[in-house]
Design an enzyme around this catalytic site. Sequence first.
Site, short mmCIF file in Angstrom:
data_model
loop_
_atom_site.label_atom_id
_atom_site.label_comp_id
_atom_site.label_asym_id
_atom_site.label_seq_id
_atom_site.Cartn_x
_atom_site.Cartn_y
_atom_site.Cartn_z
N SER A 136 6.90 -0.17 -3.83
CA SER A 136 6.19 -0.82 -2.75
C SER A 136 5.91 -2.29 -3.08
CB SER A 136 4.90 -0.04 -2.43
OG SER A 136 4.38 -0.40 -1.18
N ASP A 187 9.38 6.03 6.31
CA ASP A 187 8.30 5.30 5.64
C ASP A 187 7.36 4.68 6.69
OD1 ASP A 187 6.67 3.58 4.12
OD2 ASP A 187 8.29 3.09 2.74
N HIS A 219 6.59 7.24 2.45
CA HIS A 219 6.36 6.17 1.47
C HIS A 219 6.23 6.80 0.09
CE1 HIS A 219 5.46 2.06 0.50
NE2 HIS A 219 4.31 2.37 -0.06
#
Length: 261
Positions: A136, A187, A219
Site C-alpha cells: 500500500s 481493492d 486490499h
Amino acid sequence: MDVQNPDGQNPDGQNPDGQHSGGQSIDGPRHGPAEGVPVSRLVVFLHGLGADGNDLISLGPLLAPLLPGTAFVSPHAPFPCDMAPMGRQWFSLQDYSPAAMHAGAVTATPVLNAFLDAELARHGLKDEQMALIGFSQGTMMALHAALRRPRPCALLVGFSGALVRPELLAEEVVSRPPVFLVHGDADPVVPFPAMAAAESALRANQVPVQALARPGLGHGIDQEGLEFAAAALRQYLMAGEDPDADADGDSVSDGDGPSGT
C-alpha cells in the site's frame, strides 16, 4: 492472507541507525538469518499507513527458507498516523491529491534512504544485494525511493500500491531495478487501475516490470501473490547462485497478512 481494516501498533523506541542529516531516524523489527550464518542479502519491508514495522516482518519467517543467508528488516515509518489513534505513516493521506502525496513521499524519502544505506553498511552489502517489498503506502514509498537511488537494488515488489506522480518519472528516474506489482481487482482502498497506470509509466521509462492481477482480492496479500513475490526474490536476489542450494522446499506457506493502507 487478506487485509481488510488497518490495525497498526505504536512502535517501540528507535535507535540512531538510519538517521539522516535532518536528525530523523527510523528502525524496526528484524528476522534472520540464523545465528552464525553470514548475511549475504537484505530484504526491507515497507508497511502501509496505520500499521508499523511489526506488520510485515511476519513475512520474514515465511520467506526465509527460500532465501538462505537473508536478513529481513521492517522499519516503522517516521511519523505517527494522523488518521488513527495508533500506527505510523510515511506521509499523510488526509489530502489524497497527487501533489500532496508526492510532497509527502519527497519528504520521507531521505529518511528511508538513510535507513537503507545504514542497513547495507551494517551488513557489508551493496544495493544489488537488497530487495524492497512494499504494501500500500509502503509500495508508494518503495517505488518513489528505489527509482531515484544512485544504484539499483536487486528488485522491488509492490503489493496494493501506486506510483505517485508517474508523469514526473521521465525527468527523475535514476535506477531501473526489476519491479513486480501485485494488486487485487476488488481493492476498496487503492484502486485496482493504479497497477496498470504504474505498469504503463514504468514501461515507458524502460523500467522492467511484471504485474499480477488477483481476481476477487481486496486490499491485501494472498497466497498466489506471495508465491509470485517469492519466485521473483529467488530469481533476482539470488542471481548467480544455485536457487536450489540450501533452500528448504520451493514454496512459501501462508500466514497472517499485513494491515495498513
